[in-house]
Design a protein around this motif. Structure first.
Motif, mmCIF file in Angstrom:
data_model
loop_
_atom_site.group_PDB
_atom_site.id
_atom_site.type_symbol
_atom_site.label_atom_id
_atom_site.label_comp_id
_atom_site.label_asym_id
_atom_site.label_seq_id
_atom_site.Cartn_x
_atom_site.Cartn_y
_atom_site.Cartn_z
ATOM 1 N N LYS A 230 9.351 -89.777 -48.482
ATOM 2 C CA LYS A 230 9.724 -91.168 -48.729
ATOM 3 C C LYS A 230 9.398 -91.622 -50.135
ATOM 4 O O LYS A 230 10.076 -92.490 -50.696
ATOM 5 C CB LYS A 230 9.022 -92.075 -47.726
ATOM 6 C CG LYS A 230 9.532 -91.930 -46.296
ATOM 7 C CD LYS A 230 8.809 -92.890 -45.367
ATOM 8 C CE LYS A 230 9.324 -92.744 -43.928
ATOM 9 N NZ LYS A 230 8.611 -93.660 -43.001
ATOM 10 N N VAL A 231 8.362 -91.058 -50.714
ATOM 11 C CA VAL A 231 7.968 -91.475 -52.056
ATOM 12 C C VAL A 231 9.057 -91.132 -53.071
ATOM 13 O O VAL A 231 9.274 -91.858 -54.045
ATOM 14 C CB VAL A 231 6.611 -90.845 -52.459
ATOM 15 C CG1 VAL A 231 6.726 -89.344 -52.617
ATOM 16 C CG2 VAL A 231 6.084 -91.494 -53.740
ATOM 17 N N PHE B 14 13.848 -97.186 -57.430
ATOM 18 C CA PHE B 14 13.393 -97.855 -58.645
ATOM 19 C C PHE B 14 14.336 -97.557 -59.808
ATOM 20 O O PHE B 14 14.752 -98.459 -60.557
ATOM 21 C CB PHE B 14 11.970 -97.400 -59.006
ATOM 22 C CG PHE B 14 11.582 -97.710 -60.427
ATOM 23 C CD1 PHE B 14 11.291 -99.016 -60.811
ATOM 24 C CD2 PHE B 14 11.539 -96.701 -61.384
ATOM 25 C CE1 PHE B 14 10.950 -99.298 -62.136
ATOM 26 C CE2 PHE B 14 11.200 -96.985 -62.699
ATOM 27 C CZ PHE B 14 10.909 -98.283 -63.069
ATOM 28 N N LEU B 15 14.711 -96.291 -59.956
ATOM 29 C CA LEU B 15 15.599 -95.905 -61.049
ATOM 30 C C LEU B 15 17.008 -96.476 -60.859
ATOM 31 O O LEU B 15 17.690 -96.816 -61.834
ATOM 32 C CB LEU B 15 15.663 -94.380 -61.158
ATOM 33 C CG LEU B 15 14.398 -93.704 -61.683
ATOM 34 C CD1 LEU B 15 14.529 -92.187 -61.582
ATOM 35 C CD2 LEU B 15 14.142 -94.106 -63.141
ATOM 36 N N LEU B 16 17.428 -96.576 -59.624
ATOM 37 C CA LEU B 16 18.748 -97.141 -59.341
ATOM 38 C C LEU B 16 18.784 -98.631 -59.704
ATOM 39 O O LEU B 16 19.750 -99.112 -60.302
ATOM 40 C CB LEU B 16 19.112 -96.951 -57.871
ATOM 41 C CG LEU B 16 20.499 -97.484 -57.439
ATOM 42 C CD1 LEU B 16 21.608 -96.811 -58.236
ATOM 43 C CD2 LEU B 16 20.708 -97.270 -55.941
ATOM 44 N N TRP C 176 6.206 -96.508 -64.223
ATOM 45 C CA TRP C 176 6.241 -97.029 -62.839
ATOM 46 C C TRP C 176 5.256 -96.268 -61.963
ATOM 47 O O TRP C 176 4.536 -96.861 -61.152
ATOM 48 C CB TRP C 176 7.667 -96.896 -62.295
ATOM 49 C CG TRP C 176 7.806 -97.222 -60.835
ATOM 50 C CD1 TRP C 176 7.967 -98.453 -60.272
ATOM 51 C CD2 TRP C 176 7.815 -96.285 -59.742
ATOM 52 N NE1 TRP C 176 8.076 -98.355 -58.909
ATOM 53 C CE2 TRP C 176 7.986 -97.028 -58.543
ATOM 54 C CE3 TRP C 176 7.690 -94.897 -59.643
ATOM 55 C CZ2 TRP C 176 8.045 -96.432 -57.287
ATOM 56 C CZ3 TRP C 176 7.753 -94.300 -58.396
ATOM 57 C CH2 TRP C 176 7.921 -95.072 -57.235
ATOM 58 N N TRP C 177 5.185 -94.966 -62.144
ATOM 59 C CA TRP C 177 4.335 -94.101 -61.331
ATOM 60 C C TRP C 177 2.854 -94.435 -61.526
ATOM 61 O O TRP C 177 2.070 -94.426 -60.574
ATOM 62 C CB TRP C 177 4.618 -92.648 -61.694
ATOM 63 C CG TRP C 177 3.922 -91.617 -60.844
ATOM 64 C CD1 TRP C 177 3.018 -90.693 -61.268
ATOM 65 C CD2 TRP C 177 4.079 -91.396 -59.440
ATOM 66 N NE1 TRP C 177 2.597 -89.901 -60.233
ATOM 67 C CE2 TRP C 177 3.241 -90.320 -59.075
ATOM 68 C CE3 TRP C 177 4.823 -91.997 -58.449
ATOM 69 C CZ2 TRP C 177 3.138 -89.843 -57.784
ATOM 70 C CZ3 TRP C 177 4.725 -91.518 -57.158
ATOM 71 C CH2 TRP C 177 3.902 -90.458 -56.829
ATOM 72 N N LYS C 178 2.496 -94.766 -62.740
ATOM 73 C CA LYS C 178 1.104 -95.108 -63.014
ATOM 74 C C LYS C 178 0.683 -96.370 -62.281
ATOM 75 O O LYS C 178 -0.495 -96.552 -61.956
ATOM 76 C CB LYS C 178 0.895 -95.303 -64.521
ATOM 77 C CG LYS C 178 0.934 -94.013 -65.325
ATOM 78 C CD LYS C 178 0.724 -94.292 -66.798
ATOM 79 C CE LYS C 178 0.765 -93.002 -67.610
ATOM 80 N NZ LYS C 178 0.601 -93.266 -69.081
ATOM 81 N N GLU C 179 1.649 -97.259 -62.029
ATOM 82 C CA GLU C 179 1.339 -98.531 -61.380
ATOM 83 C C GLU C 179 1.255 -98.423 -59.866
ATOM 84 O O GLU C 179 0.818 -99.372 -59.197
ATOM 85 C CB GLU C 179 2.408 -99.572 -61.750
ATOM 86 C CG GLU C 179 2.457 -99.901 -63.228
ATOM 87 C CD GLU C 179 3.631 -100.807 -63.563
ATOM 88 O OE1 GLU C 179 4.413 -101.135 -62.633
ATOM 89 O OE2 GLU C 179 3.770 -101.164 -64.746
ATOM 90 N N GLN C 180 1.648 -97.270 -59.305
ATOM 91 C CA GLN C 180 1.668 -97.130 -57.849
ATOM 92 C C GLN C 180 0.263 -96.850 -57.306
ATOM 93 O O GLN C 180 -0.493 -96.069 -57.896
ATOM 94 C CB GLN C 180 2.604 -95.985 -57.424
ATOM 95 C CG GLN C 180 4.037 -96.154 -57.889
ATOM 96 C CD GLN C 180 4.615 -97.493 -57.489
ATOM 97 O OE1 GLN C 180 4.691 -97.809 -56.303
ATOM 98 N NE2 GLN C 180 5.011 -98.296 -58.479
#
Length: 483
Positions: free
Chosen positions: A438-439, A446-448, A469-473
């Motif tokens: 799912k990730v 997000f990219l879409l 974005w990944w760093k903020e997850q």
């Protein structure tokens, strides 16, 4: 209406396979007649692609007569007296004379073979379909005055309509279908019988009702057939959502109810269908049915505002759900159901564009959400303008012209019909070091969204934005165990 051509002229008009078949039956000692729709269509100035015959021969005798001559033979309808076969480019059906009896509680007739053409014609649905041409001499047999029905433009039954409809209730749907296809009216006695016998339609399968409905909607004048269903009460059984529209007042068009508005939208949508080479070739059931059903969510969402106005908020979403439910009940296939429901859901999306204008991002979303139905949506949205206010109609038309122009311009710059993120699933997993789950879907989404809002970014910029974005997850959401 056209006059029936002379026998000599008919021999030039009709396919020679008819006469080859007749010779085989006559030599075997059987009667054979061209019957029903093909005969009716000759009076309408056309040669029917369907070639239906009736005969004194029993099914096994029919098979014997065509064996060695027909290319392929199918006997799946044998118990009902019908043998179908292929000869060259033609598919033909020969049915033994019938004198059916019906079980009032059954969906199927009790088959009883007859021994003469007159009785066979009497059991048929309408007088215009109860005509035959005896072969090979092409003698017209019209015991119930079907020619007069066509001349008068009136649908009648060979016997009493209440008996006919009681025997086979689907004939009521067929009456509405022929009214649509042939642009003619039903006789007063037929209309009365339909009104009195609506409950009989309950014994007919959803699939058979669906098939007649599709033919009605795809006819030359579907509004006539729909009106007949509504006025007789049959629509309460097969399309209750359409009947309900008569009770609602459209907030934009208070001079007419939503039902009449919907019929107008249907007519206008038909006028925007294309030929076979175009994007929406007609008759187009998906477009037409969406036009008819686009406002069926209004009865459930009607609200009287303090100002005295009437609102129907979210009727598009509610209508989409109602369309799905109705089409499932009628056993439509999933793709057709999904397409019609999607158009109903999106039919209000355009409103507001003329006043506020849209960003490129909003235009991309409009196109992406419509997908393969974009050309259908263009036509449905344009057809939904039925106001008598010329200035308002012109303003909306201009706004939609502008929207289509913007779509075309953006499409030149991007492959708008197939908008995808700048990175695919494999690249996402490799960059983030994660496994399928799912990730990956969240990252893709997000990219879409980024692609929708900002257009093409390129692989390098997309990679940077994805990593940010990944760093903020949250760490808990980065685990590959999801999904």
């Amino acid at each position: 209406m056209h006059a029936l051509p002379s026998p000599d002229a008919l021999r030039q008009i009709l396919p020679s396979v008819i006469f080859d078949l007749a010779d085989r039956f006559v030599r075997a000692g059987h009667e054979l007649s061209l019957v029903g729709g093909p005969v009716r269509d000759l009076y309408l100035g056309r040669v029917s692609p369907d070639l239906d015959f009736t005969t004194s021969a029993r099914p096994e005798e029919t098979i014997k007569a065509i064996s060695g001559w027909a290319d392929n033979i199918w006997d799946v309808g044998r118990e009902f007296g019908t043998i179908a076969f292929k000869k060259g480019e033609y598919t033909l059906e020969v049915t033994t004379y019938r004198a059916d009896a019906y079980d009032k509680e059954s969906r199927k007739p009790i088959v009883a073979f007859g021994d003469n053409l007159h009785d066979d014609l009497f059991r048929r649905d309408f007088t215009m379909n109860s005509m035959a041409l005896r072969l090979p001499h092409l003698e017209l047999v019209d015991p119930f005055d079907g020619v007069s029905s066509l001349e008068d433009g009136s649908i009648r039954t060979p016997g009493a309509p209440d008996i006919s409809f009681s025997d086979d209730p689907l004939r009521m749907m067929r009456a509405a279908r022929f009214a649509s296809q042939l642009e003619i009216e039903v006789s007063p006695e037929v209309r009365r019988a339909m009104s009195e016998m609506t409950d009989r339609i309950d014994i007919i399968s959803a699939e058979r009702i669906r098939d007649e409905l599709v033919k009605l909607i795809n006819g030359a004048d579907p509004s006539t057939g729909i009106d007949l269903l509504v006025e007789t009460g049959l629509a309460d059984k097969v399309l209750p959502e359409v009947s309900a529209l008569r009770l609602e007042i459209d907030e934009h068009h208070r001079h007419k109810d939503v039902y009449q508005h919907s019929l107008t939208v249907l007519k206008q949508a038909m006028a925007l269908e294309t030929d076979e080479a175009g994007p929406v070739p007609g008759p187009n059931f998906v477009l037409r049915f969406a036009a008819l059903m686009h406002d069926i969510g209004k009865p459930a969402t009607r609200k009287f505002e303090p100002s005295g106005a009437v609102s129907f908020r979210h009727h598009d979403m509610v209508g989409s759900k109602l369309v799905k439910a109705r089409m499932r009940a009628l056993r439509f296939d999933k793709d057709t159901t999904k397409a019609v429901a999607r158009l109903v859901e999106l039919h209000m999306r355009f409103y507001g564009y003329g006043e506020a204008g849209w960003t490129d991002s909003a235009v991309r979303r409009y196109v992406t959400d419509a997908g393969d139905l974009l050309e259908h949506l263009h036509r449905l949205t344009r057809s939904d303008v039925t106001t008598r206010n010329r200035k308002k109609a012109d303003r909306l038309a201009f706004a939609y012209d502008d929207l289509e122009a913007r779509i075309a311009k953006i499409a030149e710059q991007e492959e708008l019909q197939a908008i995808r993120p700048d990175l695919d699933g494999e690249q996402i997993m490799r960059l983030l070091g994660i496994k399928p789950g799912k990730v990956v879907g969240r990252a893709y989404k997000f990219l879409l969204e980024l692609r929708m809002d900002e257009g093409p970014l390129g692989e390098e910029v997309a990679t940077e934005r994805l990593r940010a974005w990944w760093k903020e997850q949250p760490e808990a959401q980065k685990t590959p165990t999801e999904g």
